[in-house]
Scaffold this motif. Structure first.
Motif, PDB file in Angstrom:
ATOM      1  N   ARG A 122       0.821  -1.222   0.000  1.00 28.32           N
ATOM      2  CA  ARG A 122       0.000   0.000   0.000  1.00 28.32           C
ATOM      3  C   ARG A 122       0.854   1.271   0.000  1.00 28.32           C
ATOM      4  N   GLU A 123       2.105   1.152  -0.450  1.00 26.64           N
ATOM      5  CA  GLU A 123       3.047   2.275  -0.359  1.00 26.64           C
ATOM      6  C   GLU A 123       2.525   3.529  -1.063  1.00 26.64           C
ATOM      7  N   ASP A 124       1.938   3.364  -2.248  1.00 27.45           N
ATOM      8  CA  ASP A 124       1.452   4.523  -2.986  1.00 27.45           C
ATOM      9  C   ASP A 124       0.360   5.258  -2.215  1.00 27.45           C
ATOM     10  N   ILE A 125      -0.483   4.498  -1.527  1.00 31.84           N
ATOM     11  CA  ILE A 125      -1.576   5.112  -0.756  1.00 31.84           C
ATOM     12  C   ILE A 125      -1.003   6.015   0.334  1.00 31.84           C
ATOM     13  N   TYR A 126      -0.020   5.493   1.068  1.00 29.64           N
ATOM     14  CA  TYR A 126       0.549   6.277   2.166  1.00 29.64           C
ATOM     15  C   TYR A 126       1.227   7.548   1.653  1.00 29.64           C
ATOM     16  N   LYS A 127       1.925   7.426   0.529  1.00 29.54           N
ATOM     17  CA  LYS A 127       2.612   8.597  -0.028  1.00 29.54           C
ATOM     18  C   LYS A 127       1.608   9.656  -0.498  1.00 29.54           C
ATOM     19  N   ALA A 128       0.455   9.200  -0.993  1.00 30.92           N
ATOM     20  CA  ALA A 128      -0.570  10.152  -1.432  1.00 30.92           C
ATOM     21  C   ALA A 128      -1.048  11.002  -0.259  1.00 30.92           C
ATOM     22  N   TYR A 129      -1.225  10.362   0.887  1.00 28.61           N
ATOM     23  CA  TYR A 129      -1.691  11.106   2.054  1.00 28.61           C
ATOM     24  C   TYR A 129      -0.559  11.899   2.704  1.00 28.61           C
TER      25      TYR A 129
END
Length: 548
Positions: A122-129
């Protein structure tokens, strides 16, 4: 330079915006009052009995409200993750009857619409936030090296200040975007920290569903949210996951209680509604009068595998954990000994709010004895067969060849108002009935009691087998014959007569029965003697009598 441009440089290549992720994870369509909770372990070792308690409670609260219980694997600490750690967690929990509505089901497979349920995916999700926070000037790049952080810590210790990266110590939060970009272009490593708006000297009010109302200092630490390798910290990842997976209740051990201010702050900074929290007291142990926390290192019973290897039925462990979880469950169980645990309604207010719940192993074994005593002979046999197939191959081979005979042994004094309670775990069974199998029987270590003279013993055995034994006798007839045998040989056939005039007899009918029992089994304490004689039959009885 705008904050958005700054965020794009700090975290390049993010596929989706946080707004897009909000749309990908809509609110759940569930009945009012439904609880959505999760068990969120790290794949760093064996499943602890305390973790089993948490996952058990999570599943019960979700199920009884028509909600969802999901499994999320929190593997952001890759260095501590072990090989096949996810599968090990899933299999361990499944072996205790804990299954999930959604989540990881193996190292590579998942079920549910709110995944991925493994944080490393879920790395992309965390970076988005994280970009959201940077754009809102709530987060920044920090370049402080380990040496610099150590120096800050040393200064804080000398001046007796609170430890941490906050306030005037958080020097990097004052760096301009332009300076930060220049340092990045020079190849300096950086992490992302929040700009905490908190004041340690302010108190926040927290209502924990178990511990009640509390006041704790606000968090003022500029917590790390994205590490230099791009991986989020646990604190940041869990807040985003709980929000997107629409978690309503977080049930966890109270070792996380001290982190609650930073967690609540993260929810507020991200613009999320925080879930309700329920912190469970740790399991403790009485160690020679000292009450301490149950230890993974010191206490073998801390690992759930201990109970699997001992052969404690999973249902018995769940019953015990229910007594730990809710103070009124034990009274319910006493009133409903055969009741389905799903018919009991768990309540947060009935959970212990104290410093710790004593893990009482003898009590667990007693609950297990009661549970096994209520099972049918078929269920007990199946449980033993499954256990011995893995942990005692020799005994497995013996009992698998004679299932009906073994079931009849296990059924002795079972189908009655007060069944025997011989076994707390399946590993006890062999030691309790080994003498019923010729492959295991050894004619040694006889536990003779009041009658020890060998000639007298042989006389009792020979008289019984030659003059009194009849395989067709019912129990009443058999016992009458034992009384006649006792009278014939100078023992009181009636216990009342013996108590009134003990000097008139060599002993009593119980002494005579014990001689027969020990000759058959070598043991002075066994299940019903009549049933043992019936199952062994004349040939085996005679063979064993001749060995004495």
């Amino acid at each position: 330079m705008t904050n958005k441009e700054y965020a794009d440089i700090l975290l390049p290549g993010v596929k989706h915006t946080w707004e897009e992720y909000e749309k990908m994870y809509p609110e759940r369509d569930l009945p009012e009052g439904a609880i959505v909770t999760r068990y969120a372990p790290s794949p760093t070792g064996f499943v602890h009995i305390g973790a089993l308690l948490v996952s058990f409670l999570s599943s019960k609260f979700a199920k009884q409200t028509g909600g969802v219980n999901y499994l999320r694997i929190e593997d952001t600490d890759q260095e501590r993750s072990i090989e096949n750690g996810v599968s090990s967690i899933i299999e361990s929990l499944k072996s205790f009857g804990i299954e999930f509505d959604e989540g990881a089901i193996s190292e590579t497979e998942e079920k549910g619409n709110y995944g991925p349920y493994i944080q490393s995916k879920r790395e992309d999700i965390y970076k988005a936030y994280a970009k959201k926070l940077i754009e809102e000037d709530k987060a920044y790049a920090s370049f402080a090296s380990k040496e610099e952080l150590d120096e800050i810590r040393k200064e804080q210790e000398i001046s007796k200040q609170r430890l941490g990266y906050y306030g005037r110590w958080a020097k990097d939060r004052f760096i301009s975007h332009e300076e930060a970009i220049k340092r990045i272009e020079n190849g300096e490593k950086y992490i992302i920290r929040i700009k905490s708006p908190g004041d340690f000297y302010n108190k926040i009010k927290i209502n924990d569903l178990i511990k009640g109302s509390m006041e704790m200092p606000e968090n003022d630490i500029d917590e790390v949210i994205i590490k230099s390798d791009g991986i989020p910290t646990y604190h940041f990842a869990h807040a985003i996951d709980d929000h997107l997976m629409r978690t309503t209740h977080v049930i966890r051990g109270d070792e996380w209680l001290s982190s609650l201010p930073k967690h609540i702050q993260l929810f507020q900074m991200l613009g999320f509604k925080a879930p309700k929290y329920a912190h469970i007291a740790p399991l403790t142990k009485n160690d020679n009068g000292q009450i301490r926390k149950l230890s993974k290192r010191k206490d073998p019973e801390a690992a759930v595998s201990f109970f699997t290897e001992e052969g404690v039925p999973k249902e018995a462990i769940m019953l015990y954990l229910a007594t730990v979880a809710n103070s009124n469950f034990e009274a319910w169980l006493d009133a409903n000994p055969n009741g389905d645990i799903d018919n009991f309604k768990f309540e947060f207010k009935k959970c212990s709010a104290s410093a710790g719940s004593l893990f009482d192993l003898p009590k667990l074994y007693n609950i297990s004895k009661n549970y096994i005593s209520r099972l049918t002979k078929d269920d007990v046999y199946d449980g033993i067969l499954k256990y011995t197939e893995k942990y005692d191959k020799d005994f497995y081979e013996i009992i698998s060849k004679c299932p009906e005979y073994t079931k009849d042994i296990l059924n002795i004094e079972r189908e009655q108002k007060k069944p025997r309670k011989d076994y707390a775990k399946y590993s006890d069974v062999k030691n309790g009935i080994w003498y019923m199998y010729d492959e295991l029987f050894e004619a040694k270590d006889y536990e003779w009691q009041n009658i020890t003279d060998k000639e007298e013993i042989k006389n009792i055995l020979n008289t019984y087998i030659n003059d009194y034994y009849n395989e067709n006798d019912d129990k009443d007839t058999w016992f009458s014959k034992i009384q006649d045998l006792s009278n014939k040989l100078g023992y009181a056939g009636n216990m009342k007569d013996y108590r009134e005039n003990p000097d008139n007899y060599k002993g009593n009918v119980a002494d005579v029965s014990t001689v027969i029992r020990v000759a058959l089994t070598t043991k002075s304490q066994t299940p019903d003697l009549y049933e043992l004689l019936r199952l062994l039959g004349w040939k085996k009885i005679n063979e064993r009598f001749n060995l004495v």
